[in-house]
Scaffold this motif. Structure first.
Motif, PDB file in Angstrom:
ATOM      1  N   GLU B   7     -55.365 -22.788   4.312  1.00 31.18           N
ATOM      2  CA  GLU B   7     -54.289 -22.619   5.283  1.00 31.18           C
ATOM      3  C   GLU B   7     -53.646 -21.253   5.058  1.00 31.18           C
ATOM      4  OE1 GLU B   7     -51.424 -25.766   5.302  1.00 31.18           O
ATOM      5  OE2 GLU B   7     -50.223 -24.844   6.882  1.00 31.18           O
ATOM      6  N   THR B   9     -50.805 -18.452   6.201  1.00 23.73           N
ATOM      7  CA  THR B   9     -49.555 -18.325   6.928  1.00 23.73           C
ATOM      8  C   THR B   9     -49.066 -16.886   6.871  1.00 23.73           C
ATOM      9  OG1 THR B   9     -49.043 -20.500   5.988  1.00 23.73           O
ATOM     10  CG2 THR B   9     -47.321 -19.438   7.290  1.00 23.73           C
ATOM     11  N   ASN B  25     -52.011 -16.783  11.236  1.00 27.13           N
ATOM     12  CA  ASN B  25     -52.059 -18.148  10.715  1.00 27.13           C
ATOM     13  C   ASN B  25     -53.425 -18.747  11.011  1.00 27.13           C
ATOM     14  OD1 ASN B  25     -49.380 -17.702  10.237  1.00 27.13           O
ATOM     15  ND2 ASN B  25     -48.648 -18.997  11.929  1.00 27.13           N
ATOM     16  N   THR B  61     -49.042 -16.127   2.791  1.00 25.30           N
ATOM     17  CA  THR B  61     -49.407 -17.147   1.813  1.00 25.30           C
ATOM     18  C   THR B  61     -50.766 -17.747   2.143  1.00 25.30           C
ATOM     19  OG1 THR B  61     -48.162 -18.762   3.087  1.00 25.30           O
ATOM     20  CG2 THR B  61     -47.082 -17.853   1.130  1.00 25.30           C
ATOM     21  N   VAL B  62     -51.508 -18.027   1.072  1.00 26.76           N
ATOM     22  CA  VAL B  62     -52.808 -18.678   1.195  1.00 26.76           C
ATOM     23  C   VAL B  62     -52.734 -19.990   0.432  1.00 26.76           C
ATOM     24  CG1 VAL B  62     -55.274 -18.485   0.742  1.00 26.76           C
ATOM     25  CG2 VAL B  62     -53.939 -16.429   1.249  1.00 26.76           C
ATOM     26  N   LEU B  63     -52.901 -21.111   1.152  1.00 24.82           N
ATOM     27  CA  LEU B  63     -52.950 -22.399   0.480  1.00 24.82           C
ATOM     28  C   LEU B  63     -54.389 -22.869   0.436  1.00 24.82           C
ATOM     29  CD1 LEU B  63     -49.914 -24.374   2.009  1.00 24.82           C
ATOM     30  CD2 LEU B  63     -49.969 -22.889   0.004  1.00 24.82           C
ATOM     31  N   LYS B  67     -52.557 -26.020  -2.397  1.00 19.54           N
ATOM     32  CA  LYS B  67     -51.939 -25.257  -3.486  1.00 19.54           C
ATOM     33  C   LYS B  67     -51.990 -23.767  -3.182  1.00 19.54           C
ATOM     34  CE  LYS B  67     -54.233 -27.229  -6.975  1.00 19.54           C
ATOM     35  NZ  LYS B  67     -54.685 -28.572  -6.595  1.00 19.54           N
ATOM     36  N   GLU B  68     -50.879 -23.087  -3.474  1.00 17.95           N
ATOM     37  CA  GLU B  68     -50.847 -21.661  -3.200  1.00 17.95           C
ATOM     38  C   GLU B  68     -51.748 -20.903  -4.181  1.00 17.95           C
ATOM     39  OE1 GLU B  68     -47.040 -19.996  -2.517  1.00 17.95           O
ATOM     40  OE2 GLU B  68     -47.827 -17.955  -2.335  1.00 17.95           O
ATOM     41  N   VAL B  69     -52.603 -20.037  -3.640  1.00 14.86           N
ATOM     42  CA  VAL B  69     -53.490 -19.240  -4.493  1.00 14.86           C
ATOM     43  C   VAL B  69     -53.381 -17.776  -4.094  1.00 14.86           C
ATOM     44  CG1 VAL B  69     -55.201 -21.010  -5.026  1.00 14.86           C
ATOM     45  CG2 VAL B  69     -55.402 -19.698  -2.918  1.00 14.86           C
ATOM     46  N   ASP B  70     -53.743 -16.910  -5.036  1.00 21.16           N
ATOM     47  CA  ASP B  70     -53.764 -15.474  -4.768  1.00 21.16           C
ATOM     48  C   ASP B  70     -55.184 -15.002  -5.065  1.00 21.16           C
ATOM     49  OD1 ASP B  70     -53.312 -12.757  -4.555  1.00 21.16           O
ATOM     50  OD2 ASP B  70     -52.545 -12.608  -6.614  1.00 21.16           O
TER      51      ASP B  70
END
Ligand SMILES: Nc1ncnc2c1ncn2[C@@H]1O[C@H](COP(=O)(O)OP(=O)(O)OP(=O)(O)O)[C@@H](O)[C@H]1O
Ligand SMILES: [Mg+2]
Lengths: 420, 247
Positions: B7, B9, B25, B61-63, B67-70
């Motif tokens: 996901e 955003t 998005n 943001t990347v989920l 869970k948020e990941v980088d």
């Protein structure tokens, strides 16, 4: 979700084959269809070998004598080793024109250290270190800096000739007084040593062959017919047996001394071929080397450390070239500043004639060895017939041009066959 | 609806003064095929490169599975279970199918290559996708057709237990029959529970296999819509900018 890694799923694949199916006849058919698709492997070199042997045996009464037979093997040993060395850089579509003179410089170091009283094994290690270091530098320039290998190795080719001149001075021949080194090309195994060698070769081939079959069946995979392996082993036994039988006969021209046995260099070369082939076929490094040669970008994306693989290839090439240089020194017994200048081109020719592709990614060590035998036979046979070196160069050049053409054409065919 | 596998955003990416992604998005769900369409230069490849770790985003943001990941490098993307099948496929023609499928992740036994194990797994991966076009897993890739190569590249991601498979124009170079085969393969991949994101310029293909369509227009996501709720004409409108969701 279907998990392909499910353990215990031991069904033999039905719809998708592995090329191991079918009887002897199917395998032979598959072999011919591979050849038709441009994957000729060792076929041209083997053919050339047979034709040339028959031709020279017919034309010269000396060609098939016991003495010449042994000579041929010894003559071929150096070229074979150099050709094998070069395969490692050829596989990644690079070239090392400096391999010959690098070997010469390394042997100069061997001469200098041993002459100043350093024990010969240490001198040999120093020579090999010279090879390793030169390979590292060359590989660094090619893989890290991006200088074309043709150009940078040409620079090394010139520069190292200078180094040899500086080390030895102009024009002199310097005797290498190390009996162990002289023995490599000039002494023979005891007669039983030859038979032991044959036994070891057959045992290792059989061991690996049956181990691979065992592993495949343990995984539930189909094996090729066992007769194929048995034929291969029988072939090695018969051909090897004949060679060793002939080499074990007395080949001396005089009645007083006797010369017989397998030259010591032969087991060394066989070991190099075996170890190198094992590295290329059965280790991660070997697989990655072929991958880098086939498609460097794909290799990089697959996480392969392309720079490291490339540098390693150059290191292997120049260190193995030093071994070829060692054989050369063993044979002629001297070092000189002008050594190693022309042989590298014969080495490349041998590899290409044997079927190693100049475009990278294709070729095996035995191919290079076969190619080296072809070129050695041309040299030897034409010499026996009294032709000048000039004719020999022309013929070798023609054979190389032919081989390179076959390489280019089969590559084109291999790349664009059968669009379904 | 279940948590999307991925996901995004308000994702942004620029090159110097040029803003290529202007707050995008996107949601991709497990078991679904999502199309990413848009005109040349819309930013599709840039969006993909952020997910594969080749070219990280500037902000947003990347989920991943909630869970948020980088994601800042390709290895990390691979560890999460994101596999990209590039347009040029990245296969080694001189190696066979098994060798290509395990390239860079070869299995070892006593420090030497474990060929039987790799051959078995490669065969099973192809079978799990009901691949019938490949004759032998020990064929060299140089002897394969374009569609077969595409198949090998896709099967490789199955082998790696990917959760999200991104395909960059998988049918662009293929004829009719082979396109059909690859599209079937994509559907089977999704029905095995994998989230599939597919870049395509061919709307007929998109409408044939995709569950959802996401349209990029000049760095903005104009819409992400179910295929069943839109038409080819509407999508052309979104792509060319003559239609937008705020009308
Ligand atoms: N590394 C870069 N540096 C500068 N500009 C870039 C870079 N990469 C992409 N761009 C620009 O970003 C824009 C979007 O490019 P991108 O490749 O993402 O488009 P695309 O949607 O994949 O197009 P296509 O359908 O042609 O593949 C283009 O205008 C391109 O010129
Ligand atoms: Mg693009």
């Amino acid at each position: 979700m279907s998990n392909p890694n499910q353990p215990g799923l031991n069904l033999a694949p039905q719809e998708i084959s592995s090329g191991h199916e079918g009887g002897l006849v199917d395998q032979v058919k598959a072999y011919f269809s591979r050849i038709k698709n441009g994957d000729m492997g060792a076929l041209p070199a083997t053919g050339a070998l047979l034709v040339l042997t028959a031709l020279f045996a017919y034309l010269s009464p000396y060609f098939l004598t016991k003495l010449n037979f042994a000579n041929l093997f010894v003559q071929a040993a150096q070229l074979t080793t150099l050709a094998i060395a070069l395969v490692f850089v050829l596989l990644i579509a690079e070239i090392d024109l400096s391999a010959g003179v690098a070997a010469a410089v390394a042997m100069d170091v061997f001469y200098l250290t041993t002459t100043f009283g350093v024990p010969w094994p240490i001198g040999l290690v120093s020579a090999l270190m010279v090879g390793v270091i030169l390979g590292l530098i060359l590989g660094f320039f090619v893989a890290k800096v991006g200088v074309p290998s043709f150009v940078i190795s040409l620079a090394f080719f010139l520069g190292l000739q200078g180094v040899a001149l500086i080390l030895l001075g102009d024009g002199g021949l310097f005797r290498v007084e190390v009996p162990e080194v002289r023995a490599i090309m000039n002494d023979n195994l005891p007669l039983w040593g030859g038979w032991l060698l044959l036994f070891v070769v057959v045992a290792i081939s059989a061991g690996l062959g049956f181990y691979d079959r065992y592993r495949r069946s343990a995984s539930g995979l189909v094996n090729r017919p066992v007769s194929l392996l048995l034929i291969k082993l029988a072939f090695i036994t018969v051909v090897g047996g004949v060679v060793i039988y002939v080499l074990n006969l007395n080949r001396s021209a005089s009645d007083v001394i006797q010369i017989s046995g397998v030259p010591i260099v032969i087991p060394i070369v066989l070991f190099i071929i075996f170890a190198g082939t094992f590295l290329l076929d059965r280790t991660k490094f070997g697989r990655h080397l072929y991958a880098v040669g086939g498609n460097p970008e794909a290799a990089r994306r697959a996480g392969i450390k392309v720079v490291r693989i490339r540098i390693t290839a150059f290191v292997i090439t120049s260190s193995l070239a030093v071994v070829a240089g060692l054989f050369h020194v063993s044979r002629i017994g001297v070092v000189e500043a002008a050594s190693g200048r022309t042989i590298v081109l014969s080495g490349v020719a041998a590899a290409v004639v044997g079927g190693v592709s100049l475009f990278g990614g294709r070729g095996r060590l035995v191919h290079a060895a076969l190619g080296a035998l072809v070129i050695s036979i041309i040299d030897n046979g034409l010499g026996l017939l009294g032709f000048s070196a000039g004719i020999s160069f022309v013929v070798t050049g023609t054979v190389l041009a032919l081989a390179a053409t076959v390489d280019a054409v089969s590559r084109r065919r291999g790349g664009s066959v059968r669009r379904i | 609806m279940a948590t999307p596998v991925i996901e995004l955003t308000d994702v942004k990416k620029g090159f110097g003064p040029v803003e290529v992604l202007k707050g995008v998005n996107l949601e991709v769900h497990a078991g679904k095929v999502t199309a990413l369409v848009g005109d040349n230069g819309a930013g599709k490849s840039t969006l993909i490169k952020g997910l594969s770790g080749v070219q990280p985003y500037d902000s947003g943001t990347v989920l991943f599975e909630g869970k948020e990941v980088d994601i800042h490098d390709p290895i990390q993307a691979a560890e999460l279970g994101i596999e990209v099948v590039y347009q040029d496929l990245a296969l080694c023609e001189n190696l066979d199918i098994v060798q290509n499928m395990f390239l860079g992740r070869e299995e070892l036994m006593q420090r030497t290559l474990d060929e039987p194990s790799m051959e078995l797994q490669a065969t099973q991966a192809l079978q799990s996708l009901s691949v019938r076009t490949v004759k032998s897993v020990r064929q060299k890739v140089s002897s394969l057709s374009g569609g077969q190569r595409q198949t090998v590249a896709i099967a490789r991601s199955v082998l790696r237990n990917a959760k999200l498979v991104i395909l960059d124009e998988p049918t662009a170079a293929l004829g009719v029959a082979q396109t059909e085969q690859v599209l079937n393969l994509v559907q089977r991949l999704a029905s095995s529970g994998v989230a599939v994101l597919i870049i395509s310029h061919n709307l007929a293909d998109v409408f044939k296999v995709c569950d959802e369509i996401a349209v990029l227009y000049l760095g903005r996501m104009v819409t992400q819509i179910k295929t069943s709720e839109t038409s080819q004409n509407d999508v052309v409108g979104y792509i060319t900018g003559t239609k937008s969701t705020e009308e």
